[in-house]
Design a protein around this motif. Structure first.
Motif, mmCIF file in Angstrom:
data_model
loop_
_atom_site.group_PDB
_atom_site.id
_atom_site.type_symbol
_atom_site.label_atom_id
_atom_site.label_comp_id
_atom_site.label_asym_id
_atom_site.label_seq_id
_atom_site.Cartn_x
_atom_site.Cartn_y
_atom_site.Cartn_z
ATOM 1 N N LEU A 99 39.669 139.657 73.787
ATOM 2 C CA LEU A 99 40.452 138.551 73.228
ATOM 3 C C LEU A 99 41.411 139.043 72.149
ATOM 4 O O LEU A 99 42.499 138.489 71.976
ATOM 5 C CB LEU A 99 39.524 137.482 72.655
ATOM 6 N N GLY A 103 45.179 138.264 72.369
ATOM 7 C CA GLY A 103 45.862 137.585 71.272
ATOM 8 C C GLY A 103 47.084 138.348 70.793
ATOM 9 O O GLY A 103 48.088 137.745 70.400
ATOM 10 N N GLN A 218 40.997 133.512 70.978
ATOM 11 C CA GLN A 218 42.224 134.314 71.086
ATOM 12 C C GLN A 218 43.196 134.005 69.956
ATOM 13 O O GLN A 218 43.732 134.909 69.301
ATOM 14 C CB GLN A 218 42.889 134.029 72.433
#
Length: 346
Positions: A99, A103, A218
């Motif tokens: 994540l 992100g 995220q």
């Protein structure tokens, strides 16, 4: 600009449990969502105006501060939604590691690049550059995803789309009058989205966590990344101009947080193919907003090139008939799509 969520790759949220009791008419009307076309129009407008919000935000704050504020407000909206739905953040160090990468490529990097790009290029051009994302996605998926096979129509769409980019940039004039650095940043931001999609597809496919939980994690990690970067390179703003701050709040709360929640419902109700068509309205709205509200100059090559870009992007998403039959046979809530079909938002 348009999917920021991990859609079409992980399990979608299950619909709310239906009560066995027969509700009264007023209560039934109160719990009924707005028609999907109204939500579709809202999504088109808010993502189209996102480029205007970025431009206004950078008039009072540094680009990293704009991006951090955007992520902070967006994360707050998703956190509230998770609290209402009693969703928990994902667990497991491996999931959090994936994540963090998602992100970066889907939020922190493209948001920052667009903010820096709009210091030197019009919001109209940024919005059109954003529309090239499906072109990059199709090109990358052919290399990185073995299941995506090229067809003559999709290859033709790829070539047509990049011809549209050259038209927008006025290649026959030697790109005169354009800031090369700002334009390159906007195009790199659009490229960052499909890189993130492909990474997510390879690492988080089949996760048992809900979309809301994964996207909340995220955005949280992207916010933490920008908090560090902003502190190191931009610092704390010495004053707080109100109008740019309101633009950043709208950009984050509506264009990032609330828009994701609306998008969830659209994908579940009408399927990803229809929901992703919002992308084709975004550059139109971004151009209209920039010209009407910011007084940005528009030459003939900009709208003509934008139409060519969108036509090319549409062709790159043409699927074989057999694949269309599979997608149509799948339940609308499953969100079957490929990275080239999932569109980013600005």
């Amino acid at each position: 600009m348009c999917y920021e969520v991990i859609d079409g790759i992980v399990t979608t949220m299950s619909p709310a449990t239906v009560s066995t009791q027969t509700p009264s008419r007023p209560a039934e009307r109160a719990g009924r969502p707005l028609p999907w076309r109204v939500r579709f129009a809202f999504l088109s407008l808010i993502w189209g105006f996102s480029f205007l919000f970025i431009k206004v935000g950078t008039e009072g704050y540094a680009p990293f501060q704009v991006t951090f504020g955007r992520l902070l407000f967006g994360t707050a909206v998703l956190a509230a939604a998770m609290a209402v739905k009693r969703e928990r953040l994902p667990r497991g160090a491996r999931t959090w590691g994936h994540l963090a990468v998602a992100g970066f490529f889907l939020n922190a990097l493209p948001f920052s690049l667009f903010a820096y790009a709009e210091l030197t290029i019009p919001s109209t051009l940024a919005g059109i550059c954003n529309a090239t994302s499906p072109l990059w996605g199709m090109a990358l998926s052919l290399v990185a995803l073995s299941e995506d096979r090229p067809t003559r129509l999709r290859v033709a769409g790829l070539g047509l789309g990049f011809l549209g980019v050259l038209t927008v940039l006025g290649a026959w004039q030697g790109f005169a009058g354009l800031d090369a650095t700002g334009t390159a940043m906007a195009l790199l931001a659009s490229l960052s989205y499909p890189v993130g999609w492909i990474y997510v597809r390879r690492t988080l496919a089949g996760s048992h966590h809900s979309n809301l939980s994964l996207t909340g994690g995220q955005l949280l990690l992207a916010t933490l990344q920008l908090a560090v970067v902003t502190w190191l390179f931009a610092g704390v703003p010495s004053h707080l101009p109100v109008l740019p701050l309101l633009a950043i709040a709208a950009l984050g709360a509506f264009g990032t947080g609330f828009a994701m929640l609306v998008q969830y419902g659209l994908v579940a109700e009408v399927g990803p193919t229809t929901a992703q068509m919002v992308t084709y309205f975004v550059p139109v709205i971004a151009t209209a907003a920039g010209v009407a509200l910011l007084g940005e100059h528009l030459t003939w090559s900009t709208p003509v090139g934008a139409v060519i870009v969108l036509a090319g992007a549409a062709l790159t998403q043409a699927r074989p008939k057999a694949q269309n039959r599979i997608a149509q046979a799948a339940p609308k809530g499953t969100g079957l799509s490929t990275p080239a079909e999932s569109q980013p938002t600005s």
